[in-house]
Scaffold this motif. Structure first.
Motif, PDB file in Angstrom:
ATOM      1  N   SER A   1      25.840  42.532  24.200  1.00  0.00           N
ATOM      2  CA  SER A   1      25.247  42.256  25.514  1.00  0.00           C
ATOM      3  C   SER A   1      23.781  41.882  25.374  1.00  0.00           C
ATOM      4  CB  SER A   1      25.402  43.473  26.439  1.00  0.00           C
ATOM      5  OG  SER A   1      24.698  44.585  25.920  1.00  0.00           O
TER       6      SER A   1
ATOM      7  N   ILE B   1      23.675  38.178  24.041  1.00  0.00           N
ATOM      8  CA  ILE B   1      23.993  37.215  25.098  1.00  0.00           C
ATOM      9  C   ILE B   1      22.873  37.149  26.133  1.00  0.00           C
ATOM     10  CG2 ILE B   1      25.625  36.613  26.925  1.00  0.00           C
ATOM     11  CD1 ILE B   1      26.650  36.213  24.061  1.00  0.00           C
ATOM     12  N   ALA B   2      22.322  38.318  26.495  1.00  0.00           N
ATOM     13  CA  ALA B   2      21.208  38.342  27.456  1.00  0.00           C
ATOM     14  C   ALA B   2      20.012  37.579  26.904  1.00  0.00           C
ATOM     15  CB  ALA B   2      20.815  39.785  27.774  1.00  0.00           C
TER      16      ALA B   2
ATOM     17  N   ILE C   1      20.725  33.838  27.171  1.00  0.00           N
ATOM     18  CA  ILE C   1      20.602  33.427  28.573  1.00  0.00           C
ATOM     19  C   ILE C   1      19.126  33.325  28.967  1.00  0.00           C
ATOM     20  CG2 ILE C   1      20.997  34.167  30.964  1.00  0.00           C
ATOM     21  CD1 ILE C   1      23.634  35.422  29.966  1.00  0.00           C
TER      22      ILE C   1
ATOM     23  N   ALA D   1      23.577  36.509  35.434  1.00  0.00           N
ATOM     24  CA  ALA D   1      24.319  36.196  34.207  1.00  0.00           C
ATOM     25  C   ALA D   1      24.086  37.254  33.137  1.00  0.00           C
ATOM     26  CB  ALA D   1      23.917  34.818  33.694  1.00  0.00           C
ATOM     27  N   ALA D   2      22.826  37.677  32.969  1.00  0.00           N
ATOM     28  CA  ALA D   2      22.497  38.677  31.946  1.00  0.00           C
ATOM     29  C   ALA D   2      23.118  40.031  32.277  1.00  0.00           C
ATOM     30  CB  ALA D   2      20.981  38.805  31.808  1.00  0.00           C
TER      31      ALA D   2
ATOM     32  N   GLY E   1      25.692  40.546  34.247  1.00  0.00           N
ATOM     33  CA  GLY E   1      27.138  40.381  34.148  1.00  0.00           C
ATOM     34  C   GLY E   1      27.631  40.492  32.718  1.00  0.00           C
ATOM     35  N   ALA E   2      26.903  39.858  31.796  1.00  0.00           N
ATOM     36  CA  ALA E   2      27.272  39.935  30.376  1.00  0.00           C
ATOM     37  C   ALA E   2      27.151  41.373  29.874  1.00  0.00           C
ATOM     38  CB  ALA E   2      26.369  39.018  29.555  1.00  0.00           C
ATOM     39  N   GLY E   3      26.094  42.069  30.300  1.00  0.00           N
ATOM     40  CA  GLY E   3      25.911  43.457  29.890  1.00  0.00           C
ATOM     41  C   GLY E   3      27.047  44.339  30.360  1.00  0.00           C
TER      42      GLY E   3
ATOM     43  N   PHE F   1      30.123  43.380  31.193  1.00  0.00           N
ATOM     44  CA  PHE F   1      31.372  42.983  30.526  1.00  0.00           C
ATOM     45  C   PHE F   1      31.499  43.619  29.147  1.00  0.00           C
ATOM     46  CE2 PHE F   1      33.477  40.141  27.489  1.00  0.00           C
ATOM     47  CZ  PHE F   1      34.752  40.097  28.041  1.00  0.00           C
ATOM     48  N   PHE F   2      30.459  43.464  28.323  1.00  0.00           N
ATOM     49  CA  PHE F   2      30.538  43.978  26.957  1.00  0.00           C
ATOM     50  C   PHE F   2      30.480  45.507  26.913  1.00  0.00           C
ATOM     51  CE2 PHE F   2      29.151  39.607  25.969  1.00  0.00           C
ATOM     52  CZ  PHE F   2      30.137  39.276  25.049  1.00  0.00           C
TER      53      PHE F   2
END
Length: 204
Positions: free
Chosen positions: A29, A32-33, A36, A81-82, A84-86, A88-89
């Protein structure tokens, strides 16, 4: 006999850690953050460039409302987006390891993160309202760093070091007007990627 005692102690220690610390944070996460954030910083630079503004000249400027709206929408997109990615993972890691996500520790962690972040968000909104654009990027770094340091006691202690780095970057760039976007990209982009890779290798 000694080996059994040692195994029992390790098991007890692991259970205590799981009950007192939120250990579902995923290093991916952070990676990905960070990616982004770098994409968002690049997009922000092009918005400035398309408007004919030179962000790096270090002079306080009054930007037109249309550009401010574009930057605000971009900031919301990057944030969603950041986060959301956090989520999800984190959920994926929790399910893989059979850990509960919503516990009293989770609530304490969110509270520790939330107070500095909300205060920082209101500070930035007030700065935007007063046209103090040049201090918004440093303020986001400082308040985010304070949130990480504050939350470290409820999760991996590694995020405390990340928090200190964010605070330091924010304070430095307060004395370097015109480099806020660059330092923002380093703090939220590059440091997150490095932190995420270290966390993934260390804990996953």
């Amino acid at each position: 006999m000694n080996e059994n005692v040692k195994d029992d102690l390790q098991h007890i220690r692991k259970m205590m850690e799981q009950s007192s610390r939120f250990i579902s944070l995923s290093g991916l996460s952070g990676v990905i953050a960070g990616i982004i954030a770098l994409l968002g910083a690049g997009a922000a630079y092009f918005i400035y460039d398309a408007d004919g503004s030179n962000y790096f000249d270090g002079r306080p400027e009054i930007y037109n409302p249309e550009m401010i709206l574009k930057l605000f929408v971009l900031a919301i997109i990057v944030l969603v987006a950041a986060v959301g990615a956090g989520i999800f993972f984190t959920v994926r890691k929790s399910r893989r390891k059979g850990l509960k996500i919503w516990t009293s520790t989770t609530r304490h962690l969110l509270m520790a993160l939330g107070v500095p972040l909300i205060a920082g968000g209101l500070f930035c909104v007030a700065s935007l309202y007063q046209y103090y654009f040049i201090i918004i990027a440093p303020a986001t770094l400082v308040f985010y760093g304070l949130a990480l340091v504050n939350a470290a006691k409820y999760t991996y202690s590694d995020i405390q070091n990340l928090g200190y780095c964010e605070i330091l970057l924010g304070i430095i760039v307060l004395f370097l007007p015109g480099y806020g976007l660059l330092f923002w990209a380093v703090g939220f982009g590059l440091l997150h990627i490095i932190y995420g890779l270290v966390m993934y290798r260390k804990y996953e």
